[in-house]
Design a protein around this motif. Structure first.
Motif, short mmCIF file in Angstrom:
data_model
loop_
_atom_site.label_atom_id
_atom_site.label_comp_id
_atom_site.label_asym_id
_atom_site.label_seq_id
_atom_site.Cartn_x
_atom_site.Cartn_y
_atom_site.Cartn_z
N LYS A 52 6.48 17.63 9.70
CA LYS A 52 5.44 17.82 8.54
C LYS A 52 6.33 17.34 7.42
CE LYS A 52 2.95 21.50 6.07
NZ LYS A 52 2.78 23.04 6.08
N ARG A 53 7.38 17.53 7.29
CA ARG A 53 8.02 16.97 5.99
C ARG A 53 8.16 15.58 5.68
NH1 ARG A 53 12.57 19.10 7.09
NH2 ARG A 53 11.93 21.13 6.17
N SER A 54 8.40 14.95 6.97
CA SER A 54 8.42 13.37 7.00
C SER A 54 6.94 12.71 6.68
CB SER A 54 8.86 13.07 8.57
OG SER A 54 7.99 13.26 9.34
N ARG A 55 5.97 13.49 7.39
CA ARG A 55 4.57 13.14 7.14
C ARG A 55 4.17 13.33 5.63
NH1 ARG A 55 2.71 15.91 10.76
NH2 ARG A 55 1.92 17.66 9.48
N GLN A 56 4.58 14.57 4.84
CA GLN A 56 4.25 14.57 3.38
C GLN A 56 4.93 13.37 2.82
OE1 GLN A 56 5.50 18.58 2.67
NE2 GLN A 56 3.72 19.23 3.37
N GLU A 57 6.37 13.10 3.23
CA GLU A 57 7.10 12.21 1.97
C GLU A 57 6.28 10.79 2.53
OE1 GLU A 57 10.92 12.34 3.92
OE2 GLU A 57 11.41 14.00 2.82
N LYS A 58 5.80 10.61 3.74
CA LYS A 58 5.25 9.14 3.84
C LYS A 58 3.73 9.09 3.06
CE LYS A 58 6.76 8.26 8.54
NZ LYS A 58 6.41 8.06 10.01
N GLU A 59 3.10 10.35 2.89
CA GLU A 59 1.72 10.52 2.02
C GLU A 59 2.29 10.20 0.90
OE1 GLU A 59 -0.03 13.86 3.02
OE2 GLU A 59 -0.76 13.44 4.98
N LYS A 60 3.15 10.84 0.15
CA LYS A 60 3.59 10.55 -1.27
C LYS A 60 3.91 9.09 -1.48
CE LYS A 60 5.48 15.26 -2.02
NZ LYS A 60 6.66 16.05 -2.48
N GLU A 61 4.52 8.47 -0.56
CA GLU A 61 5.07 7.16 -0.74
C GLU A 61 3.94 6.07 -0.71
OE1 GLU A 61 7.83 6.03 2.39
OE2 GLU A 61 9.41 7.12 1.46
N LYS A 62 2.82 6.42 -0.05
CA LYS A 62 1.39 5.79 0.00
C LYS A 62 0.74 5.84 -1.33
CE LYS A 62 0.19 6.22 4.86
NZ LYS A 62 -0.88 6.76 5.78
N PRO A 63 0.56 4.65 -1.82
CA PRO A 63 -0.37 4.75 -3.06
C PRO A 63 -1.62 5.25 -3.17
CG PRO A 63 -0.48 2.48 -2.16
CD PRO A 63 0.48 3.39 -1.33
N LEU A 64 -2.13 5.96 -4.09
CA LEU A 64 -3.32 7.01 -4.02
C LEU A 64 -4.63 5.80 -3.83
CD1 LEU A 64 -2.87 9.67 -6.83
CD2 LEU A 64 -2.80 9.77 -4.28
N PRO A 65 -5.43 6.02 -3.15
CA PRO A 65 -6.78 5.12 -3.22
C PRO A 65 -7.40 4.89 -4.42
CG PRO A 65 -7.09 6.92 -2.02
CD PRO A 65 -5.52 7.16 -2.20
N ARG A 66 -7.72 3.74 -4.87
CA ARG A 66 -8.38 3.57 -6.22
C ARG A 66 -9.99 3.92 -5.75
NH1 ARG A 66 -6.13 -1.99 -8.88
NH2 ARG A 66 -3.88 -1.53 -9.11
N ARG A 67 -10.29 4.97 -6.65
CA ARG A 67 -11.66 5.26 -6.60
C ARG A 67 -12.68 4.41 -7.64
NH1 ARG A 67 -14.52 11.25 -7.93
NH2 ARG A 67 -16.53 10.66 -7.32
N ARG A 68 -13.61 3.99 -6.93
CA ARG A 68 -14.43 2.98 -7.57
C ARG A 68 -14.89 3.71 -8.76
NH1 ARG A 68 -19.12 -0.56 -4.96
NH2 ARG A 68 -19.75 -1.68 -6.60
N PRO A 69 -14.88 3.14 -9.92
CA PRO A 69 -15.68 3.86 -11.16
C PRO A 69 -17.01 3.65 -10.92
CG PRO A 69 -14.80 1.69 -11.81
CD PRO A 69 -14.37 1.92 -10.44
N LEU A 70 -17.85 4.96 -11.43
CA LEU A 70 -19.31 5.06 -11.20
C LEU A 70 -19.88 3.99 -12.27
CD1 LEU A 70 -19.78 9.10 -10.99
CD2 LEU A 70 -19.56 7.26 -9.14
N MET A 71 -20.93 3.41 -11.64
CA MET A 71 -21.71 2.64 -12.76
C MET A 71 -22.67 3.40 -13.46
SD MET A 71 -22.47 -0.35 -9.80
CE MET A 71 -22.76 0.60 -8.55
N SER A 72 -22.96 2.71 -14.40
CA SER A 72 -23.93 3.58 -15.55
C SER A 72 -25.56 3.62 -15.27
CB SER A 72 -23.71 2.97 -17.02
OG SER A 72 -24.06 1.59 -16.89
N LYS A 73 -26.09 2.57 -14.80
CA LYS A 73 -27.49 2.51 -14.94
C LYS A 73 -27.81 1.80 -13.68
CE LYS A 73 -31.69 2.00 -17.54
NZ LYS A 73 -32.30 1.64 -18.76
N PRO A 74 -28.60 2.23 -12.57
CA PRO A 74 -28.99 1.40 -11.58
C PRO A 74 -30.24 0.37 -11.98
CG PRO A 74 -30.14 3.61 -11.43
CD PRO A 74 -29.19 3.62 -12.48
N VAL A 75 -30.06 -0.73 -11.07
CA VAL A 75 -30.83 -1.94 -11.59
C VAL A 75 -32.11 -2.02 -10.61
CG1 VAL A 75 -31.08 -4.52 -11.41
CG2 VAL A 75 -29.08 -3.20 -12.05
#
Length: 330
Positions: A52-75
């Motif tokens: 578990k400790r090694s898995r948590q360390e690996k998760e910390k090392e992984k970069p956080l996924p970039r959440r796509r910013p919400l668009m303002s107005k649909p076309v």
């Protein structure tokens, strides 16, 4: 004569005596097996912790996924709602949309209009505003229903005045027994100051409905109290931070709906000091059959802080002008 001589050994006995005795597992001490089992469990736990400790360390090392910013107005006319920010509307525009929805859906024109008010109850540190309920007199009534008001008084003239102005029940200490036994119930309880010491047994029973000056249900102006509580609109905080209440009917003029909404919002804002963040965080309006529309709060919330700032600025300007005037006079 048949007895063996002293020192003789029977055949095979000498060989048996030379071999050391082997203890069977069944004859071993009982706690040895338990100790081995506990050691095995501890080893498994340690292995799980390490994994578990090694898995948590690996998760910390992984970069956080970039959440796509919400668009303002649909076309397009058809789109995925979670990819776009929820639109907010001006109050007058939103009321017009609700009226249009009713015409397109062929629903009842006299349906109720509701608001959902999401509150910020936080104060300084860990303190917060306690859930509350309040009654407010709306400028434009939207229902013919009246509340049941009980008046406590032992004065015959006051009792007659209360009945003339629409009180459902009027009486003195004789009502205490019936209220405690749930034989008599009312929406609101008002009282005159002379009888309030005799009503103490009802304090725990009535709780927030107990007559008090703070709730404007204790006083000498019986006509005003009875009229207010018969026609007032009551709302309550639910789930610690949400108010859901109706404010009007959809067939009412738009300006009447807007005034009723602002009256309730201004009353809600009085429950949190103006030097903190506004208590109203989000405001949604809807009808009985429509979707909810998020409102733009600009122009809806009372501008208390801005008024105070203007007063301070004006006071500062006056202070700056005083030395100039004094120098001119000299």
């Amino acid at each position: 004569a048949l007895a063996p001589r002293c020192g003789w050994l029977l055949p095979g006995l000498e060989q048996r005596l030379a071999v050391p005795a082997v203890v069977s597992p069944a004859a071993a001490r009982p706690y040895a097996a338990a100790a081995a089992k506990a050691a095995k469990k501890d080893a498994k736990k340690d292995a799980k912790k390490d994994a578990k400790r090694s898995r948590q360390e690996k998760e910390k090392e992984k970069p956080l996924p970039r959440r796509r910013p919400l668009m303002s107005k649909p076309v397009d006319d058809v789109y995925l709602t979670w990819l776009y920010r929820r639109p907010s509307y001006e109050l007058e525009q939103a009321v017009g949309m609700l009226k249009r929805f009713q015409e397109l859906d062929f629903t009842h024109p006299k349906q109720f209009v509701y608001i959902n008010v999401f509150l910020d109850m936080a104060l300084q540190k860990k303190k917060k505003v306690d859930p509350f309920s309040s009654s407010v007199s709306l400028p434009h009534r939207f229902t013919d229903e009246v509340n049941k008001v009980l008046v406590f008084t032992e004065n015959e003239q006051e009792a007659e005045v209360a009945r003339e102005h629409g009180a459902a029940i009027v009486g003195g200490v004789e009502l205490i027994k019936w209220i405690l036994e749930d034989e008599i119930q009312a929406d609101f309880y008002v009282a005159v100051p002379a009888i309030i010491p005799k009503l103490i047994p009802l304090r725990n029973k009535l709780k927030k409905k107990y007559p008090s000056v703070r709730r404007n249900s204790l006083g000498s102006d019986i006509p005003r109290m009875v009229q207010f509580f018969r026609e007032c609109h009551q709302y309550t905080v639910e789930d610690e931070s949400v108010i859901k209440t109706r404010i009007a009917r959809l067939d009412m003029p738009t300006e009447h709906i807007i005034v009723n909404l602002k009256t309730i919002i201004h009353d809600i804002c009085t429950f949190k000091p103006s030097n903190f963040d506004p208590i109203v965080q989000r405001l949604v309006i809807r009808s009985s059959t429509s979707e909810g529309l998020l409102l733009n709060l600009d122009g809806i919330l009372p501008q208390v802080e801005k008024v105070e700032e203007k007063e301070e600025e004006e006071a500062g300007d006056e202070d700056q002008q005083k030395p100039v005037q004094e120098s001119l006079s000299t």
